[in-house]
Design a protein around this motif. Sequence first.
Motif, short mmCIF file in Angstrom:
data_model
loop_
_atom_site.label_atom_id
_atom_site.label_comp_id
_atom_site.label_asym_id
_atom_site.label_seq_id
_atom_site.Cartn_x
_atom_site.Cartn_y
_atom_site.Cartn_z
N GLY A 170 5.07 -8.45 6.39
CA GLY A 170 6.02 -7.53 7.02
C GLY A 170 7.28 -7.33 6.20
O GLY A 170 7.87 -8.30 5.72
N GLY A 171 7.68 -6.07 6.04
CA GLY A 171 8.87 -5.73 5.27
C GLY A 171 8.60 -5.50 3.80
O GLY A 171 9.47 -5.04 3.07
N ARG A 172 7.39 -5.81 3.35
CA ARG A 172 7.02 -5.65 1.93
C ARG A 172 6.67 -4.19 1.65
O ARG A 172 5.93 -3.56 2.39
N LEU A 173 7.20 -3.67 0.55
CA LEU A 173 6.94 -2.31 0.10
C LEU A 173 6.12 -2.37 -1.19
O LEU A 173 6.43 -3.15 -2.09
N VAL A 174 5.07 -1.56 -1.26
CA VAL A 174 4.27 -1.44 -2.48
C VAL A 174 4.28 0.03 -2.89
O VAL A 174 3.99 0.91 -2.08
N VAL A 175 4.64 0.28 -4.15
CA VAL A 175 4.71 1.64 -4.68
C VAL A 175 3.89 1.67 -5.96
O VAL A 175 4.04 0.80 -6.82
N PHE A 176 3.01 2.67 -6.10
CA PHE A 176 2.23 2.76 -7.34
C PHE A 176 1.80 4.20 -7.60
O PHE A 176 1.78 5.04 -6.69
N LEU A 177 1.45 4.47 -8.85
CA LEU A 177 0.99 5.80 -9.23
C LEU A 177 -0.40 6.04 -8.66
O LEU A 177 -1.34 5.29 -8.95
N SER A 178 -0.53 7.09 -7.88
CA SER A 178 -1.74 7.32 -7.08
C SER A 178 -2.99 7.55 -7.93
O SER A 178 -4.10 7.21 -7.50
N GLY A 179 -2.83 8.13 -9.11
CA GLY A 179 -3.98 8.46 -9.92
C GLY A 179 -4.35 7.43 -10.95
O GLY A 179 -5.29 7.63 -11.72
#
Length: 203
Positions: A170-179
Amino acid sequence: MENLLDHISSEIYQKSYVIIDDFIDEEFRGELLAEQIELVRQGKFRHAAVGKGGQKQVRTEIRSDEVHWMDSDDLSPLQKTYWEKVEEIRKVLNQRCFLGLRSFEGHFARYPVGSFYKRHLDQFHAVPHRVVTVILYLNESWSSDDEGALRMYFPQEDGTELIEDVLPIGGRLVVFLSGEIPHEVLPTKKERISITGWLKDID
């Protein structure tokens, strides 16, 4: 917040992904989770589909989660607050990484016990406009015994792959390039809640 945004943009530029713990505080996480629980109670969630347009279909052998799409023109106050946080990420990624991001779409995602999502890419021929995937986990508590990790695959030049498993804390954000990053959600032993969305290069 500015230092955090700098970190996000730097990691995306260098590694194509970033993981941020405690992106939101506990109070806000709890409020978003409570809103999701109420939406489930109201019967707002539907089995997630694969494909696009006329090819869209529910295929539980590929994914068995349930979703509730958010309407960008009719956001709740809590959803609007989160949208504004993502907007800051959109702006800094455009400034630092020149990604041409113009809009965001997202949904609450609920994985009941035993559910999963097989390996896939978020950007493919039917949805070419998804550029950056943004996932925020809302779970009350999580341990490795609960499983349900996000597994990301990183192809190497020698033909092998590196694997990184990310627990949905909870509270963790994951961001990545979709392709660029194939990934899957491994079978979960506990109900698993997130807001999953995509920054797109169209309005």
